[in-house]
Structures are given as C-alpha cells and as structure tokens.
Design a protein around this motif. Structure first.
Motif, PDB file in Angstrom:
ATOM      1  N   ALA A 182      45.156 -90.181  17.256  1.00 53.27           N
ATOM      2  CA  ALA A 182      46.558 -90.508  16.984  1.00 53.27           C
ATOM      3  C   ALA A 182      47.009 -89.920  15.650  1.00 53.27           C
ATOM      4  O   ALA A 182      48.106 -89.366  15.533  1.00 53.27           O
ATOM      5  CB  ALA A 182      46.738 -92.026  16.982  1.00 53.27           C
ATOM      6  N   GLU A 183      46.142 -90.012  14.624  1.00 51.49           N
ATOM      7  CA  GLU A 183      46.492 -89.483  13.310  1.00 51.49           C
ATOM      8  C   GLU A 183      46.653 -87.967  13.348  1.00 51.49           C
ATOM      9  O   GLU A 183      47.568 -87.408  12.730  1.00 51.49           O
ATOM     10  CB  GLU A 183      45.432 -89.879  12.274  1.00 51.49           C
ATOM     11  N   GLU A 184      45.753 -87.293  14.055  1.00 47.53           N
ATOM     12  CA  GLU A 184      45.875 -85.841  14.187  1.00 47.53           C
ATOM     13  C   GLU A 184      47.165 -85.470  14.910  1.00 47.53           C
ATOM     14  O   GLU A 184      47.828 -84.478  14.550  1.00 47.53           O
ATOM     15  CB  GLU A 184      44.668 -85.288  14.946  1.00 47.53           C
ATOM     16  N   THR A 185      47.516 -86.235  15.909  1.00 46.75           N
ATOM     17  CA  THR A 185      48.748 -85.962  16.642  1.00 46.75           C
ATOM     18  C   THR A 185      49.967 -86.132  15.745  1.00 46.75           C
ATOM     19  O   THR A 185      50.898 -85.317  15.775  1.00 46.75           O
ATOM     20  CB  THR A 185      48.844 -86.908  17.851  1.00 46.75           C
ATOM     21  N   TRP A 186      49.972 -87.196  14.937  1.00 41.28           N
ATOM     22  CA  TRP A 186      51.118 -87.428  14.056  1.00 41.28           C
ATOM     23  C   TRP A 186      51.319 -86.272  13.083  1.00 41.28           C
ATOM     24  O   TRP A 186      52.432 -85.787  12.926  1.00 41.28           O
ATOM     25  CB  TRP A 186      50.925 -88.727  13.277  1.00 41.28           C
TER      26      TRP A 186
END
Length: 373
Positions: free
Chosen positions: A270-274
C-alpha cells in the motif's frame, strides 16, 4: 413531407425540394409565404452568423406556418428548436458574464502593475537601482538617509525558503496519510482542524507566536530576545499547512482508483502504491499546493511583524529582522510625503516582481514536467 426533407428546405434550395414532393398546393403556399420575407434564408443566415435574435424571429415564423399548414410534427420540432435557442441565449449570457469578470480581473492586475510602476520608479531613479537593491542600510530618517533594501530581500527569501522546507514535507505527508490511510473518524477530525487553521486570522497567529513561541525560543537558546527569523519561519510554516494539506488531498483523491488497484494487483504494498503511483499521478496538484504555500508565505505581513522583531538587520536566525511586507506595513503609517514614501512603493514594486518571477518559474517547471511525462 417528412422532417428530413423539411430541414433540407431550411438549409438551402427549399423551392426545388418542395417541387420534388409533387404537392402543388403546398408548393404554392410555401412560395406565397416565403417569396418576400425569405424566412428560411433568414434562419440559415442567422445560424451561420450566430445571430440568436434573428434566429428566434425566423423560428417563430416557421412555427406559425407549420401550425397553419397542419404540420404537427414539424411544429413540435420548431418548438424544440426554440427551446434550444433559448438555452443557447442563456449560455451566451453566462459566457458574457464570465468574460466580463475575467476582463475585470485582468484589468485589476494591469492597474495595480501600472500604479506600482508609476509610484515606484521615481524613487529608484533618485536613489539608484544598485544602491536600492544592494544597499545594506535602511535609514530613511537619518541625517544622511539610506534606502538599501538588501536585508529585506534576503530576509524574505530565507524566511519563505525556510517555511517551505519546514512546512511542505509535513503538509505533504499529512495529506497522503489523511487521503489514503486515515480512518474515517480520524480523518473527519483532522480535516476539521485543518479547516480551522485555514480560517484563523493572521493577527491571531502573530499573537500566539509572540506570547508562546518567542518566549520559548528565548528560553530554549538562552537569548536576550526570541524575536527573529526562526520564529517567523515557524509561524509561516504553520500558516501554509492548511493550503498544502487541503489542495494535496484533493489532488490525491482525484487519482483514478484503477491505478492503485493495478499496482496492488502487481504485488506492490500500500505504501509503495501511494508514493510510486498516486503521488506521481497527482504531482501537478501537489505542485499547485506548494505554489499556494509560497504565495501565502511571501505575502504575509501582520503575523511576521509580530514575531520577527521588525528591525532592518541582515538575516540571522536569532536576530530581529524585517521582511519586504513588514517594511511596507510598518513604514507606510508614518512615512511623510516625499522620497521615503516613494521608496516604500518601490519596495512594493520589488515584492510584486519577486512574486511574479517565482510564479513564472514554478509554472515553467510544471509545464516542462508535464511535457516530459
């Protein structure tokens, strides 16, 4: 006679079209009705010239003739055409209002620019451009007056840069968290707090900074006075947070959900996507938030005046300083007519050009980034 044939008649050679129908009574009636007033031609010409008023008259005549001839279907189509023309008239009216408002805005900018140039140039001519921009002393009431604004310029640059360095990362990370990770209840509370920060007057920021921040800096660093550039930077950083957070959140929320779903489906966290998908997709909006923050920081006067000390020194973190905006605000109230007042208008002209240069540079880099992407 169907509607297609009827509109062929409207668009040009209507007599030939009617003759091909083989109804001599209708042909003769149309010839009689339109031989003199040329309603069909008027309608076509009015549309081509975007003359809504004449088009209304032509359609009204057309509608009456259709009713007299018993063409119920065509009468309804003429009525529909009338409604379309009315809507177009309203759209043109609204378009005219927006055009006038846009021209008023442009006129205001031009008037401000002309006024500042006319009011500021005489002092620069008398003082000298180099002495004015690069002079280190501002002593307008001394026996030998000095009108150097280099301390003001450097203080404004350092103060704005410090506020951006301190405020942008905090505002950016807060916007990412609130837009993507925060729980609904926490987000609602945080958004209310951000909106409240945006609505607080500048003088309240300055008052709290003067009563809380300045004594805190004085005690923390064992100084004689806590007023200075550091206090101004902290206050400005807090003041630009609402603009950065709100605009960045709006930009992040506008990113299509399909982008994030595709990234997550490929195995990204999720953090990489953000930070690798959502943020790059929203970079234009985030950059706009930074521009708004810079504009707020460089144009602030009252809060900065209350915490910076308002002394024309060369910039230093723990020394009283004066910004371009505070130099104008503090000097205009007591400056007599003459060179001193004209010099304040010259400062305003420099500030105006400074802001325009920053906006132009940021817009250039934004457009360049869009073109490369």
């Amino acid at each position: 006679m169907n509607s297609e044939e009827f509109y062929k008649a409207i668009n040009g050679d209507y007599l030939n079209t009617l003759n091909r129908l083989g109804n001599e009574q209708i042909v003769s009636h149309f010839i009689k009705e339109f031989k003199n007033d040329q309603t069909f031609n008027n309608l076509r010409t009015s549309y081509e010239n975007h003359n809504i008023e004449n088009a209304f008259l032509a359609v009204h005549t057309l509608k009456g003739i259709c009713a007299n001839l018993g063409f119920t279907e065509l009468e309804k189509k003429a009525s529909t055409l009338t409604e379309i023309l009315r809507k177009r008239t309203f759209e043109n009216f609204v378009h005219g209002i927006f055009l006038i408002l846009g021209l008023v805005t442009v006129a205001c900018v031009l008037l401000i620019s002309i006024y500042l140039i006319v009011s500021g140039i005489p002092a620069i001519r008398q003082i000298g451009l180099v002495n004015f921009l690069f002079g280190k002393k501002w002593e307008p009431t001394a026996a030998t007056p000095a009108f150097g604004i280099l301390p003001f310029i450097l203080t404004s640059i350092y103060g704005t840069a410090g506020a951006i360095i301190l405020g942008v990362p905090i505002g950016f990370l807060a916007s990412v968290y609130l837009a993507k990770a925060a729980k609904p209840k926490l987000r609602a509370v945080a958004e209310s707090a951000v909106s409240l920060l945006a609505g607080i007057p500048s003088v309240v920021y300055g008052l709290v900074g003067m009563l809380v921040l300045v004594p805190g800096i004085r005690n923390a660093f064992n100084l004689a006075d806590g007023s200075g550039l550091l206090a101004a930077i902290i206050v400005l950083a807090i003041m630009i947070l609402p603009s950065i957070i709100k605009v960045s959140m709006t930009a992040l929320e506008a990113v299509p959900k399909e982008y994030e779903d595709a990234s997550l489906a490929l195995g990204a966290t999720a953090e990489e996507t953000w930070f690798r998908v959502s943020v790059p997709a929203a970079k234009s909006g985030i950059a706009a938030a930074v521009v708004l923050g810079i504009g707020r920081a460089i144009g602030e006067a009252m809060a900065v005046m209350m915490v910076a000390g308002n002394v024309a020194n060369m910039p230093s973190l723990f020394q009283s300083v004066r910004f371009l905006t505070t130099g104008i605000a503090s000097g205009m109230s007591y400056a007599p007519e003459g060179l001193q007042r004209q010099a304040l208008f010259s400062i305003a002209l420099v500030l105006f050009l400074f802001i325009m240069m920053i906006n132009a540079a940021l817009n250039f880099f934004l457009k360049r980034g869009k073109a490369e992407s």
